[in-house]
Design an enzyme around this catalytic site. Structure first.
Site, PDB file in Angstrom:
ATOM      1  N   LYS A  84      -7.501 -20.218  -6.781  1.00  0.00           N
ATOM      2  CA  LYS A  84      -8.618 -19.700  -5.978  1.00  0.00           C
ATOM      3  C   LYS A  84      -9.645 -18.978  -6.854  1.00  0.00           C
ATOM      4  CE  LYS A  84      -7.508 -15.626  -3.731  1.00  0.00           C
ATOM      5  NZ  LYS A  84      -8.380 -14.554  -4.160  1.00  0.00           N
TER       6      LYS A  84
ATOM      7  N   LEU B  14      -1.768  -6.925 -11.165  1.00  0.00           N
ATOM      8  CA  LEU B  14      -0.318  -7.123 -11.039  1.00  0.00           C
ATOM      9  C   LEU B  14       0.028  -8.594 -10.858  1.00  0.00           C
ATOM     10  CD1 LEU B  14       0.388  -7.675  -7.789  1.00  0.00           C
ATOM     11  CD2 LEU B  14       0.001  -5.232  -7.673  1.00  0.00           C
TER      12      LEU B  14
ATOM     13  N   LYS C 229     -12.152  -8.775 -13.574  1.00  0.00           N
ATOM     14  CA  LYS C 229     -11.052  -9.378 -12.804  1.00  0.00           C
ATOM     15  C   LYS C 229     -11.129 -10.909 -12.810  1.00  0.00           C
ATOM     16  CE  LYS C 229      -7.714 -10.150 -10.128  1.00  0.00           C
ATOM     17  NZ  LYS C 229      -6.322  -9.913 -10.436  1.00  0.00           N
TER      18      LYS C 229
ATOM     19  N   CYS D  55      -3.590 -16.833  -6.669  1.00  0.00           N
ATOM     20  CA  CYS D  55      -4.678 -16.225  -7.449  1.00  0.00           C
ATOM     21  C   CYS D  55      -5.408 -17.203  -8.360  1.00  0.00           C
ATOM     22  CB  CYS D  55      -4.118 -15.065  -8.272  1.00  0.00           C
ATOM     23  SG  CYS D  55      -3.293 -13.860  -7.229  1.00  0.00           S
TER      24      CYS D  55
ATOM     25  N   ASP E 225      -2.892  -2.216   8.750  1.00  0.00           N
ATOM     26  CA  ASP E 225      -3.014  -3.673   8.884  1.00  0.00           C
ATOM     27  C   ASP E 225      -3.267  -3.989  10.356  1.00  0.00           C
ATOM     28  OD1 ASP E 225      -1.835  -6.084   6.759  1.00  0.00           O
ATOM     29  OD2 ASP E 225      -2.344  -6.613   8.819  1.00  0.00           O
TER      30      ASP E 225
ATOM     31  N   GLY F 157      -0.114 -22.280 -10.366  1.00  0.00           N
ATOM     32  CA  GLY F 157      -0.310 -22.300  -8.913  1.00  0.00           C
ATOM     33  C   GLY F 157      -0.424 -20.865  -8.440  1.00  0.00           C
TER      34      GLY F 157
ATOM     35  N   GLU G  48      -7.116  -5.230  -9.485  1.00  0.00           N
ATOM     36  CA  GLU G  48      -5.670  -5.110  -9.676  1.00  0.00           C
ATOM     37  C   GLU G  48      -5.199  -6.283 -10.531  1.00  0.00           C
ATOM     38  OE1 GLU G  48      -3.629  -2.621  -8.961  1.00  0.00           O
ATOM     39  OE2 GLU G  48      -2.394  -3.932 -10.185  1.00  0.00           O
TER      40      GLU G  48
ATOM     41  N   LEU H 101       1.407 -19.404 -22.907  1.00  0.00           N
ATOM     42  CA  LEU H 101       1.286 -20.660 -23.646  1.00  0.00           C
ATOM     43  C   LEU H 101       2.472 -21.569 -23.327  1.00  0.00           C
ATOM     44  CD1 LEU H 101      -0.031 -19.809 -27.252  1.00  0.00           C
ATOM     45  CD2 LEU H 101      -1.259 -20.930 -25.387  1.00  0.00           C
TER      46      LEU H 101
HETATM   47  C1  UGA Z   1      -1.819 -13.686 -11.765  1.00  0.00           C
HETATM   48  C2  UGA Z   1      -2.177 -12.837 -13.008  1.00  0.00           C
HETATM   49  O1  UGA Z   1      -1.221 -13.059 -14.044  1.00  0.00           O
HETATM   50  C3  UGA Z   1      -2.217 -11.349 -12.658  1.00  0.00           C
HETATM   51  O2  UGA Z   1      -2.642 -10.605 -13.788  1.00  0.00           O
HETATM   52  C4  UGA Z   1      -3.214 -11.149 -11.506  1.00  0.00           C
HETATM   53  O3  UGA Z   1      -3.255  -9.780 -11.091  1.00  0.00           O
HETATM   54  C5  UGA Z   1      -2.785 -11.997 -10.323  1.00  0.00           C
HETATM   55  O4  UGA Z   1      -2.758 -13.385 -10.722  1.00  0.00           O
HETATM   56  C6  UGA Z   1      -3.785 -11.783  -9.210  1.00  0.00           C
HETATM   57  O5  UGA Z   1      -4.980 -12.050  -9.415  1.00  0.00           O
HETATM   58  O6  UGA Z   1      -3.413 -11.227  -8.161  1.00  0.00           O
HETATM   59  P1  UGA Z   1       0.442 -14.328 -10.508  1.00  0.00           P
HETATM   60  O7  UGA Z   1      -0.388 -15.272  -9.703  1.00  0.00           O
HETATM   61  O8  UGA Z   1       1.420 -13.444  -9.809  1.00  0.00           O
HETATM   62  O9  UGA Z   1      -0.501 -13.344 -11.378  1.00  0.00           O
HETATM   63  O10 UGA Z   1       1.289 -15.225 -11.519  1.00  0.00           O
HETATM   64  P2  UGA Z   1       1.359 -15.532 -13.078  1.00  0.00           P
HETATM   65  O11 UGA Z   1       2.591 -14.944 -13.624  1.00  0.00           O
HETATM   66  O12 UGA Z   1       0.111 -15.222 -13.751  1.00  0.00           O
HETATM   67  O13 UGA Z   1       1.553 -17.122 -13.025  1.00  0.00           O
HETATM   68  C7  UGA Z   1       0.560 -17.963 -12.440  1.00  0.00           C
HETATM   69  C8  UGA Z   1       0.936 -19.411 -12.570  1.00  0.00           C
HETATM   70  O14 UGA Z   1       0.804 -19.836 -13.918  1.00  0.00           O
HETATM   71  C9  UGA Z   1       2.357 -19.779 -12.164  1.00  0.00           C
HETATM   72  O15 UGA Z   1       2.321 -20.948 -11.379  1.00  0.00           O
HETATM   73  C10 UGA Z   1       3.080 -20.013 -13.464  1.00  0.00           C
HETATM   74  O16 UGA Z   1       4.116 -20.951 -13.345  1.00  0.00           O
HETATM   75  C11 UGA Z   1       1.950 -20.552 -14.322  1.00  0.00           C
HETATM   76  N1  UGA Z   1       2.144 -20.331 -15.773  1.00  0.00           N
HETATM   77  C12 UGA Z   1       2.160 -19.075 -16.291  1.00  0.00           C
HETATM   78  C13 UGA Z   1       2.262 -21.417 -16.623  1.00  0.00           C
HETATM   79  O17 UGA Z   1       2.238 -22.594 -16.188  1.00  0.00           O
HETATM   80  N2  UGA Z   1       2.406 -21.208 -17.974  1.00  0.00           N
HETATM   81  C14 UGA Z   1       2.419 -19.954 -18.503  1.00  0.00           C
HETATM   82  O18 UGA Z   1       2.544 -19.844 -19.752  1.00  0.00           O
HETATM   83  C15 UGA Z   1       2.299 -18.865 -17.643  1.00  0.00           C
END
Ligand code: UGA
Length: 477
Positions: free
Chosen positions: A292, A162, A233, A289, A40, A286, A160, A279
């Protein structure tokens, strides 16, 4: 796919970028037996990592850093030395959103230029950062323009998937590994890297990180073209965001007709083609990821000549959820200026300290702009939130949930932390000025809140009020 090749030779890996994806990938590559240098440009971050400090809140990361840091996992600011020694170089630098909505690929390009100058022998350059389709071609071209000889490199895409909060588990127990490569030579290197997961041998190691399911038979490993991997992705994240916006749109209809979105989602999700996950109606998505990537996917589609307007609707619905939430607060409190409001949550979702693009933070900012006095609590994200929203006259960071609720005219639930759902409701009720709860994450049942004496507003569900242990369904306008 039948993968025949089997080798236990560790691969020398350089990971460029020690952010979320870079750090987790570096630690997990070391965990499955490789020799890794994570690079980094941020010297302070590298020094902290070298000293064993863990910069992000992530389960199992401290243990794995302690296990491999200083041994098969090194941290460094010296990109060129790391590149020279590596067989595979993973680019995991940030691809933030630019002012126009496209992904800003300047950090990727800067890394590529440096890597190109150090190619002493054949190496595989791997895009791990989330990038738009065709980035692979740009990387190859930039490599050549900067003196790299064609036969000395291949560029492949290894997106990725995750999630923050479960990053280590997601990396080691993925639904699939995707490798987008256009040459067999590069595919062979990628297979060697992921071999312990492909053949499941990692999971038979006595010290393997336990996970959610049995993968001793191996992980699904998909080899595709580089372009397809890049698209997989963006399309995966966009589809998940779409699923959330879809249920939020349905939740608005539920409110208007006076029924419960949880029941509806349960019924929809029971169709195995749809599934229950993602769901949950609420304040919307938010994080660093989805917002954006939905925008970047729209932009790249537009740039190649397709108007992917469905994605604009996904964004619009997502933004609308915050307005819908604020409307409920106004319905409950009439005027907002001078009101004391407790807020539970700051992180963009439960299980993380990340506040980037957090709907919770955006609600707090709106409350302050409306002249409310706000007291917030989050189990993990207070420190990070303070950096972007410092304590001020009308904003207090509370020591716990009950302090946040003290004397409040309304308590708002804006992040889905499981611990909020277990709060002692009678104690909360006793501390508040008005018994009003607005739940943006549907953490409580209607009967539970009505029984505890609250006027309870949630997302896509009927209003519940004290004295009515069963719910008096009516639409909130
Ligand atoms: C997300 C994807 O789930 C990952 O597969 C992906 O790798 C990652 O982006 C990335 O591109 O790096 P993440 O941003 O960590 O992961 O979070 P999520 O668990 O997906 O949640 C995203 C947002 O959706 C949160 O604000 C959460 O509160 C919201 N959410 C999630 C809902 O409002 N309802 C749901 O049913 C699920």
């Amino acid at each position: 796919m039948d993968i025949q090749l089997r080798t236990d030779t560790p691969v020398k890996i350089a990971v460029v970028g020690s952010g979320y994806v870079g750090l987790v990938a570096a630690v997990c590559f070391a965990e499955i037996g490789h020799s890794v240098v994570c690079v980094d440009i941020d010297a302070a971050r590298v020094a902290a990592l070298q000293a064993g400090e863990v910069p992000i809140y992530e389960e199992k990361l401290p243990e794995l850093l302690a296990r491999h840091g200083g041994n098969s996992l090194q941290f460094s600011t010296d990109l060129l030395t790391a590149v020279r020694a590596a067989e595979a170089i993973f680019i995991a630098v940030g691809t933030p959103q630019s002012a126009s909505g496209e992904a800003d690929l300047s950090y990727v390009e800067a890394s590529v230029r440096e890597i190109a100058s150090e190619l002493n022998e054949y190496k595989v350059v791997v895009e791990k950062s989330t990038v738009p389709v065709l980035t692979n071609q740009w990387i190859s071209r930039t490599m050549r323009f900067n003196g790299a000889r064609e036969e000395n490199f291949d560029v492949i895409s290894n997106p990725e998937f995750l999630r923050e909060g479960t990053a280590i588990e997601d990396f080691l127990y993925p639904d699939r590994i995707v490798i987008g490569a256009d040459t067999e030579r590069a595919r062979a290197v990628a297979r060697r890297i992921y071999q312990p997961l492909i053949d499941g041998s990692y999971f038979s190691r006595p010290d393997h990180v336990p996970g959610p399911r049995d993968l001793s038979g191996g992980v699904l490993y998909l080899e595709t073209s580089a372009k397809s991997a890049e698209l997989i992705k963006h399309a995966s994240n966009a589809f998940l965001a779409l699923k959330i916006s879809f249920i939020n749109a349905v939740s608005n209809v539920c409110e208007l007709v006076g029924t419960d979105v949880a029941e509806v989602a349960n019924g929809i999700g029971a169709d195995s083609r749809i599934g229950h996950r993602f769901l949950n109606a609420g304040l919307g998505y938010g994080g660093s990821c989805f917002p954006k990537d939905v925008r970047a996917f729209y932009k790249i589609a537009e740039s190649v000549g397709y108007d992917f307007d469905l994605l604009q609707a996904v964004e619009r619905i997502n933004e609308g959820q915050k307005r819908c939430f604020m409307k409920k607060l106004r319905t409950a409190l009439w005027t907002l200026k001078g009101k004391q409001v407790g807020v539970l949550g700051l992180a963009f979702k439960g299980g993380t300290d990340d506040v980037r693009e957090s709907p919770a933070l955006s609600i707090v900012k709106t409350l302050l702009a409306e002249g409310c006095r706000v007291s917030v609590f989050d189990p993990a994200a207070m420190e990070k939130a303070r950096l972007v929203l410092p304590e001020q006259d009308n904003l207090v960071y509370a020591t716990d949930e009950f302090e946040a609720a003290r004397d409040a005219h309304a308590l708002l639930v804006v992040t889905e932390w499981p611990q909020f759902a277990r709060l002692d409701l009678n104690r909360l009720h006793g501390l508040m000025h008005y018994p009003v709860v607005i739940d943006g994450r549907n953490l409580f049942t209607l009967n539970q809140m009505a029984a505890a004496g609250f006027h309870y507003y949630s997302m896509g569900r009927p209003f519940a009020e004290p004295g009515h242990h069963t719910v008096k369904g009516h639409a909130l306008k």
